[in-house]
Design an enzyme around this catalytic site. Sequence first.
Site, PDB file in Angstrom:
ATOM      1  CG  MET A 117      -5.025   1.225   3.463  1.00  0.00           C
ATOM      2  SD  MET A 117      -4.944   1.785   5.109  1.00  0.00           S
ATOM      3  CE  MET A 117      -3.309   1.688   5.544  1.00  0.00           C
TER       4      MET A 117
ATOM      5  CG  ASN B  81       2.674   5.565  -1.124  1.00  0.00           C
ATOM      6  OD1 ASN B  81       3.608   5.171  -0.555  1.00  0.00           O
ATOM      7  ND2 ASN B  81       2.943   6.659  -1.765  1.00  0.00           N
ATOM      8  CG  LEU B  82      -1.533   2.140  -5.714  1.00  0.00           C
ATOM      9  CD1 LEU B  82      -2.149   1.879  -6.895  1.00  0.00           C
ATOM     10  CD2 LEU B  82      -2.050   1.195  -4.705  1.00  0.00           C
TER      11      LEU B  82
ATOM     12  N   GLY C   2       4.308  -4.154  -5.274  1.00  0.00           N
ATOM     13  CA  GLY C   2       3.678  -5.041  -4.560  1.00  0.00           C
ATOM     14  C   GLY C   2       2.193  -5.088  -4.818  1.00  0.00           C
ATOM     15  CG  HIS C   3      -0.241  -1.670  -3.687  1.00  0.00           C
ATOM     16  ND1 HIS C   3       0.913  -0.756  -3.110  1.00  0.00           N
ATOM     17  CD2 HIS C   3      -1.019  -1.906  -2.484  1.00  0.00           C
ATOM     18  CE1 HIS C   3       0.396  -0.645  -1.857  1.00  0.00           C
ATOM     19  NE2 HIS C   3      -0.381  -1.234  -1.363  1.00  0.00           N
TER      20      HIS C   3
ATOM     21  CE  LYS D 145       4.394  -4.912   3.773  1.00  0.00           C
ATOM     22  NZ  LYS D 145       4.155  -4.925   5.123  1.00  0.00           N
TER      23      LYS D 145
ATOM     24  CD  GLN E 197      -4.066  -6.646   5.907  1.00  0.00           C
ATOM     25  OE1 GLN E 197      -4.218  -5.556   6.586  1.00  0.00           O
ATOM     26  NE2 GLN E 197      -4.017  -6.501   4.538  1.00  0.00           N
TER      27      GLN E 197
HETATM   28  O1  PAF Z   1      -3.133  -3.963   3.769  1.00  0.00           O
HETATM   29  C1  PAF Z   1      -3.944  -2.747   3.668  1.00  0.00           C
HETATM   30  O2  PAF Z   1      -3.588  -2.004   2.764  1.00  0.00           O
HETATM   31  C2  PAF Z   1      -5.067  -2.376   4.396  1.00  0.00           C
HETATM   32  O3  PAF Z   1      -4.836  -2.908   5.654  1.00  0.00           O
HETATM   33  C3  PAF Z   1      -6.368  -2.754   3.790  1.00  0.00           C
HETATM   34  C4  PAF Z   1      -6.522  -4.353   3.830  1.00  0.00           C
HETATM   35  C5  PAF Z   1      -6.544  -2.112   2.423  1.00  0.00           C
HETATM   36  C6  PAF Z   1      -7.739  -2.371   4.600  1.00  0.00           C
HETATM   37  O4  PAF Z   1      -7.577  -1.115   4.577  1.00  0.00           O
END
Ligand code: PAF
Length: 280
Positions: free
Chosen positions: A30, A32-33, A36-37, A149, A153
Site C-alpha cells: 500500500m 509508504n515503503l 520491510g517492503h 509481521k 493476513q
Molecule cells: O499488507 C498490506 O500492505 C496490504 O494488506 C496488502 C497485502 C498490500 C493488501 O492491500
Amino acid sequence: MQTVNTVSDLRAIITPWRLANESVAFVPTMGNLHSGHLQLVNEAKKTADHVVVSIFVNPTQFGAGEDFETYPRTEHEDREKLEDADTDLLFLPAVAEVYSQDAKTTVTVTGLSDLYCGASRPGHFSGVATIVCKLFNIVQPDIALFGLKDFQQLAIIRTMVRDLNIPVEIIGIDTVRESNGLAMSSRNGYLTDDEKKIAPRLYRSLCAAQDAVLAGRHTFPDIEQQALQFLQEAGFRPDYFFVCRSSDLQKATGEDVDLVILAAAKLGKTRLIDNVHFSR
Ligand code: PAF
C-alpha cells in the site's frame, strides 16, 4: 523501472515475459515503503526473473473511522526506492481501475478472518483477501511475497490460495525491525516522539512471553494476562495478546510445538501489531 496505471498496460508488459517462459515475483503493497517492503523486493529478485510491485491503498480493507483518507501516500519517494531496488515494473492503479462501480464479488476466508485483528476490524480481511485475489488475477505471478509481521493476513492469504487453487507460491519474509525492536510499519509514522519511546515495548512483551513459554510455563492465559498488564502499564490500550498454534492460529495448548504469539495494541491513535513465532 516501468510504471503502469492500467491492467491492460501491465498485461502488455508481462505477457511477453510469460511467452519467453520468464518467471514473475510479485510484492503487493500500500506504499509508504520502508525497509520491510524493500526486503520483500530484494528477496523477490532472488526468486524470479522479473519483480512486479503494486502500490494501491485499498479502500475495502479500511473500516469506517479508520485511516484510509490519511494513510501516508508517498508516491515520489516510493518510486525512487523501487528504482534503487531494481524493480522491473510498478503497478500504480487508481481505485476505479481496480474496482468496477457495481462490483458484486468479494472473497472471504471464513473463520480465520473473524479472529484477532478481524474481531476488532470487521470486514478488514475480506477487503484484503478480495484485493489480493484480484491482484493475483491481474499480475498472475509465479511467486508472491508478504511480510510475516502481518502473520494473520499471511495465513488468510495462504488459505485463500489453497482453497481457490490460485497457481502462486506464497513466501513469508521475516519482520524487519528498528534497532530498538519495533517492527517496521507504515503506521509508525503516526507515532509522536514520546510514543516512539514506548512502542518497542510491544515487541519486548512478546519476547518476554516467548521466554516464559520456552522456560516451560504451560499456563498460557497467565502469560497473556501478564503481558496485557505490562502493556497497559506502559501506556498502550491492548487489543489482544494470545499464544496460538502457528498452523491454524487457534489458541495453543500445552502439547503444541509450533507457536506464534500474536499481539495488537493502540498507542495514542496508532494501532500496532506484532508477533513472534517459534518452536519449542
Ligand atoms: O499488507 C498490506 O500492505 C496490504 O494488506 C496488502 C497485502 C498490500 C493488501 O492491500
